[in-house]
Write a protein that holds these residues in place. Structure first.
Motif, PDB file in Angstrom:
ATOM      1  N   TYR A   1       0.831  -1.204   0.000  1.00  0.00           N
ATOM      2  CA  TYR A   1       0.000   0.000   0.000  1.00  0.00           C
ATOM      3  C   TYR A   1       0.866   1.254   0.000  1.00  0.00           C
TER       4      TYR A   1
ATOM      5  N   TYR B   1       0.318   5.260   1.299  1.00  0.00           N
ATOM      6  CA  TYR B   1      -0.516   6.246   1.983  1.00  0.00           C
ATOM      7  C   TYR B   1       0.195   7.593   1.941  1.00  0.00           C
TER       8      TYR B   1
ATOM      9  N   LEU C   1      -3.939   9.268   7.739  1.00  0.00           N
ATOM     10  CA  LEU C   1      -3.311   8.642   6.582  1.00  0.00           C
ATOM     11  C   LEU C   1      -4.409   8.276   5.587  1.00  0.00           C
TER      12      LEU C   1
ATOM     13  N   LEU D   1      -5.266   6.458   1.828  1.00  0.00           N
ATOM     14  CA  LEU D   1      -4.752   5.456   0.908  1.00  0.00           C
ATOM     15  C   LEU D   1      -4.711   6.006  -0.514  1.00  0.00           C
TER      16      LEU D   1
ATOM     17  N   THR E   1      -4.819 -17.197  12.062  1.00  0.00           N
ATOM     18  CA  THR E   1      -5.617 -16.291  12.891  1.00  0.00           C
ATOM     19  C   THR E   1      -4.903 -14.960  13.122  1.00  0.00           C
TER      20      THR E   1
ATOM     21  N   TYR F   1      -3.044 -11.401  11.579  1.00  0.00           N
ATOM     22  CA  TYR F   1      -3.269 -10.449  10.483  1.00  0.00           C
ATOM     23  C   TYR F   1      -2.670  -9.125  10.923  1.00  0.00           C
TER      24      TYR F   1
ATOM     25  N   TYR G   1      -0.090  -5.353   9.617  1.00  0.00           N
ATOM     26  CA  TYR G   1       0.552  -4.482   8.642  1.00  0.00           C
ATOM     27  C   TYR G   1       1.924  -4.068   9.160  1.00  0.00           C
TER      28      TYR G   1
ATOM     29  N   TYR H   1     -11.594  -5.765  11.641  1.00  0.00           N
ATOM     30  CA  TYR H   1     -10.414  -5.803  12.481  1.00  0.00           C
ATOM     31  C   TYR H   1     -10.105  -4.355  12.873  1.00  0.00           C
TER      32      TYR H   1
ATOM     33  N   PHE I   1      -7.375  -1.499  14.908  1.00  0.00           N
ATOM     34  CA  PHE I   1      -5.986  -1.254  15.262  1.00  0.00           C
ATOM     35  C   PHE I   1      -5.841   0.132  15.906  1.00  0.00           C
TER      36      PHE I   1
ATOM     37  N   TYR J   1      -2.491   2.763  16.378  1.00  0.00           N
ATOM     38  CA  TYR J   1      -1.085   3.030  16.117  1.00  0.00           C
ATOM     39  C   TYR J   1      -0.691   4.304  16.842  1.00  0.00           C
TER      40      TYR J   1
ATOM     41  N   LYS K   1      -4.090  -4.510  18.584  1.00  0.00           N
ATOM     42  CA  LYS K   1      -5.062  -4.807  17.542  1.00  0.00           C
ATOM     43  C   LYS K   1      -6.107  -5.776  18.068  1.00  0.00           C
TER      44      LYS K   1
ATOM     45  N   LEU L   1      -8.550  -8.698  16.596  1.00  0.00           N
ATOM     46  CA  LEU L   1      -8.912  -9.531  15.457  1.00  0.00           C
ATOM     47  C   LEU L   1     -10.140 -10.370  15.787  1.00  0.00           C
TER      48      LEU L   1
ATOM     49  N   PHE M   1      -3.476   7.001  16.202  1.00  0.00           N
ATOM     50  CA  PHE M   1      -4.393   6.749  15.093  1.00  0.00           C
ATOM     51  C   PHE M   1      -5.151   5.447  15.315  1.00  0.00           C
TER      52      PHE M   1
ATOM     53  N   SER N   1     -10.034  -2.386   9.249  1.00  0.00           N
ATOM     54  CA  SER N   1     -10.093  -3.081   7.973  1.00  0.00           C
ATOM     55  C   SER N   1     -11.160  -4.166   8.082  1.00  0.00           C
TER      56      SER N   1
ATOM     57  N   LEU O   1      -6.543  -0.775   4.912  1.00  0.00           N
ATOM     58  CA  LEU O   1      -6.582  -0.252   6.268  1.00  0.00           C
ATOM     59  C   LEU O   1      -7.003   1.209   6.170  1.00  0.00           C
TER      60      LEU O   1
END
Lengths: 114, 113
Positions: free
Chosen positions: A33, A35, A43, A45, A99, A101, A103, B32, B34, B36, B49, B51, B90, B94, B101
């Motif tokens: 990605y 941003y 941010l 995208l 399970t 996930y 970034y 999901y 998050f 930051y 996070k 999930l 932040f 997602s 995201l």
């Protein structure tokens, strides 16, 4: 060290010039990605890629192009830079493992267009 | 499409006081979530996070967040803040089986001595 590497870290461009930002990841992630971060806007995208040879538009794609010729690299191009493209650009890649996930983000490129 | 709202653009607080940074999201499917943190002139660091599973999520630096599906919220909390927690925070979301995201606009936490 494994992660996402962005080059360059800083750049000043004149209006109308072109440039390419490089993002490289060594984690074999499928998704990548781009941003941009602007004060008070979080941010946003620009473009993203779900695999080698694929690209898709994000929220703010105008004025940018991208390419993903190799899985590990995601390039962001500015064909004719404008002052409105002054921003901090972040690249990221993502993974899906059973399970888990998440970034991984690069450290950013600060671009000023004068 | 999903979206994220961080209602407070700035939160001033004194050192050792508790803090809550609010985050609400909208989505027609499960998500999901998050949080930051970004320290001045640095990149993004994952705090925590959600999930699946327990709705109370513990992260780094003593932060925790609670997922509330009925209120579509994911507020971040810390019982006692330090000067070093001064940063921008932040919230991001997602969707399942997707790859984007989406970020909120950020909350600047300023901790005073």
């Amino acid at each position: 060290n494994a992660g996402v590497t962005q080059t360059p870290k800083f750049r000043v461009l004149k209006t109308g010039q072109s440039m390419t930002l490089l993002c490289a990841q060594d984690m074999n992630h499928e998704y990548m990605y781009w941003y941009r971060q602007d004060p008070g806007m979080g941010l946003r995208l620009i473009h993203y890629s779900v695999g080698e040879g694929t690209t898709a538009k994000g929220e703010v794609p105008d004025g940018y192009n991208v390419s993903r010729l190799k899985k590990q690299n995601f390039l962001l191009g500015l064909e004719s830079a404008a002052p409105s493209q002054t921003s901090v650009y972040f690249c990221a890649s993502s993974y899906f493992e059973a399970t888990n996930y998440g970034y991984t983000f690069g450290s950013g490129t600060r671009l000023t267009v004068v | 499409a999903q979206s994220v709202t961080q209602l407070d653009s700035q939160v001033p607080v004194f050192e050792e006081a508790p803090v809550e940074l609010r985050c609400n999201y909208s989505s027609s499917v499960s998500v999901y979530l998050f949080w930051y943190v970004q320290y001045p002139n640095q990149g993004l660091q994952l705090l925590l996070k959600y999930l699946s599973g327990s709705t109370l999520v513990k992260g780094i630096n003593g932060f925790e967040a609670e997922f509330n599906k009925s209120q579509t919220s994911f507020h971040l909390r810390k019982p006692s803040v330090h000067i070093s927690d001064t940063a921008e925070y932040f919230c991001a979301v997602s969707r399942y089986n997707t790859d984007k995201l989406i970020f909120g606009t950020g909350t600047r936490l300023q901790v005073f001595p």
